[in-house]
Scaffold this active site. Structure first.
Site, mmCIF file in Angstrom:
data_model
loop_
_atom_site.group_PDB
_atom_site.id
_atom_site.type_symbol
_atom_site.label_atom_id
_atom_site.label_comp_id
_atom_site.label_asym_id
_atom_site.label_seq_id
_atom_site.Cartn_x
_atom_site.Cartn_y
_atom_site.Cartn_z
ATOM 1 N N TRP A 10 0.809 -1.221 0.000
ATOM 2 C CA TRP A 10 0.000 0.000 0.000
ATOM 3 C C TRP A 10 0.842 1.270 0.000
ATOM 4 C CZ3 TRP A 10 -4.449 -1.076 4.081
ATOM 5 C CH2 TRP A 10 -5.313 -2.033 3.556
ATOM 6 N N LYS A 11 2.134 1.144 0.274
ATOM 7 C CA LYS A 11 3.025 2.305 0.354
ATOM 8 C C LYS A 11 2.450 3.306 1.373
ATOM 9 C CE LYS A 11 4.659 1.218 -4.232
ATOM 10 N NZ LYS A 11 5.218 1.681 -5.516
ATOM 11 N N HIS A 94 12.884 -2.210 -0.669
ATOM 12 C CA HIS A 94 12.118 -1.742 -1.830
ATOM 13 C C HIS A 94 12.896 -0.630 -2.525
ATOM 14 C CE1 HIS A 94 8.900 0.092 -4.210
ATOM 15 N NE2 HIS A 94 8.254 -1.059 -4.086
ATOM 16 N N GLU A 96 12.107 2.150 -3.618
ATOM 17 C CA GLU A 96 11.832 3.494 -3.116
ATOM 18 C C GLU A 96 12.613 3.762 -1.833
ATOM 19 O OE1 GLU A 96 7.444 3.334 -5.169
ATOM 20 O OE2 GLU A 96 7.604 3.077 -2.997
ATOM 21 N N GLU A 166 11.692 -6.412 -9.104
ATOM 22 C CA GLU A 166 10.947 -5.220 -9.508
ATOM 23 C C GLU A 166 11.846 -4.308 -10.340
ATOM 24 O OE1 GLU A 166 7.448 -4.200 -6.621
ATOM 25 O OE2 GLU A 166 9.325 -3.464 -5.801
ATOM 26 N N GLY A 172 5.144 1.976 -10.752
ATOM 27 C CA GLY A 172 4.302 3.168 -10.746
ATOM 28 C C GLY A 172 4.293 3.950 -12.039
ATOM 29 N N SER A 212 3.863 -2.466 -11.883
ATOM 30 C CA SER A 212 2.630 -2.220 -12.645
ATOM 31 C C SER A 212 1.856 -3.515 -12.932
ATOM 32 C CB SER A 212 2.945 -1.464 -13.944
ATOM 33 O OG SER A 212 3.523 -0.206 -13.658
ATOM 34 N N GLY A 233 1.587 -2.912 -6.369
ATOM 35 C CA GLY A 233 1.527 -1.563 -5.814
ATOM 36 C C GLY A 233 0.147 -0.947 -5.940
ATOM 37 N N GLY A 234 0.000 -0.023 -6.888
ATOM 38 C CA GLY A 234 -1.238 0.750 -7.027
ATOM 39 C C GLY A 234 -2.498 -0.084 -7.120
#
Length: 249
Positions: A10-11, A94, A96, A166, A172, A212, A233-234
């Site tokens: 969910w970040k 991750h 990020e 990833e 994203g 994605s 992710g999203g």
């Protein structure tokens, strides 16, 4: 036969009331799946998510942890803290975290060892940038990450490590590696593990694809020989969409 593990990341999204509602909506949609379902939620949602997921087949994970048990690390959360409240999984390294918070393969390795110390199941992320891929260095970069991140782990620990490939350029962005490209890299990762720990260990390691992932491409990706589910992710922020990914087969 390796199981499929489909984890939502969910970040920095979803307040507790939304998290509770999401899990209540998701539960009946995924109750019959044979796949492992994991939601990796923000720290502020963990307690509520754990309560909501009780008596369901949904597992709860954190998105990061520190490698020390306690100490003067303002703003950090330890593996012991996560385990004490009932968290099962934790994402480590991750892209990020690496990109924005200066995480390195060395800190990822420390966190992996700490995760096992406290009985958590780690999902460790590896992947290359678009520039590295275009320069033909993707396999070199990813295998080097695998070597450094897993350094010093026992065979049993490696067997219980989930690796999420990833490609950074696909996170994203709406871009997805082709299923063939993704499978080729997961095979490369498996070969690298085989070189270090032996074929039997490599055959059992769960390797996810992330970048994605959505309901429209999940079946094609997850049907490949070496892709064992996904880190989503999203698309994991909508219960109906995430359920379709979980139930891809």
């Amino acid at each position: 036969m390796r199981k499929k593990v489909i984890a939502g990341n969910w970040k920095m999204n979803m307040l507790p009331d939304a998290a509770i509602r999401f899990i209540d909506e998701l539960t009946p949609l995924v109750k019959d799946t044979q796949n492992e379902v994991v939601l990796c939620v923000p720290y502020t949602d963990l307690f509520y998510a754990l309560l909501s997921a009780q008596n369901t087949n949904i597992k709860i994970g954190a998105q990061n942890m520190h490698w020390e048990e306690s100490g003067a690390y303002t703003g950090e959360v330890s593996g012991q803290m996560l385990k004490t409240i009932g968290v099962e999984y934790v994402i480590i390294g991750h892209s990020e975290r690496r990109q924005y918070f200066a995480e390195t393969d060395e800190t990822v390795n420390k966190k992996l060892k700490a995760a096992f110390k406290y009985g958590l199941k780690p999902i460790v992320c590896v992947g290359e940038t678009l520039e590295q891929r275009e320069e033909g260095k993707a396999k070199e970069i990813v295998t080097m990450q695998i070597e450094k991140d897993l350094e010093g782990l026992t065979e049993e620990q490696v067997s219980n490590t989930i690796i999420a490939y990833e490609p950074i350029w696909a996170i994203g962005t709406g871009k997805t590696a082709t299923s063939e490209d993704a499978n080729e890299m997961t095979k490369t990762i498996r070969e690298k593990i085989s070189n270090i720990y032996g074929q039997n260990i490599a055959n059992g390691v769960i390797i996810q694809y992330g970048g994605s992932v959505k309901s429209s491409n999940a079946k094609e990706l997850f049907s490949m020989s070496d892709i064992d589910g996904g880190l989503v992710g999203g698309a994991s922020l909508k219960s109906d969409e995430f359920a379709k990914i979980v139930n891809y087969n």
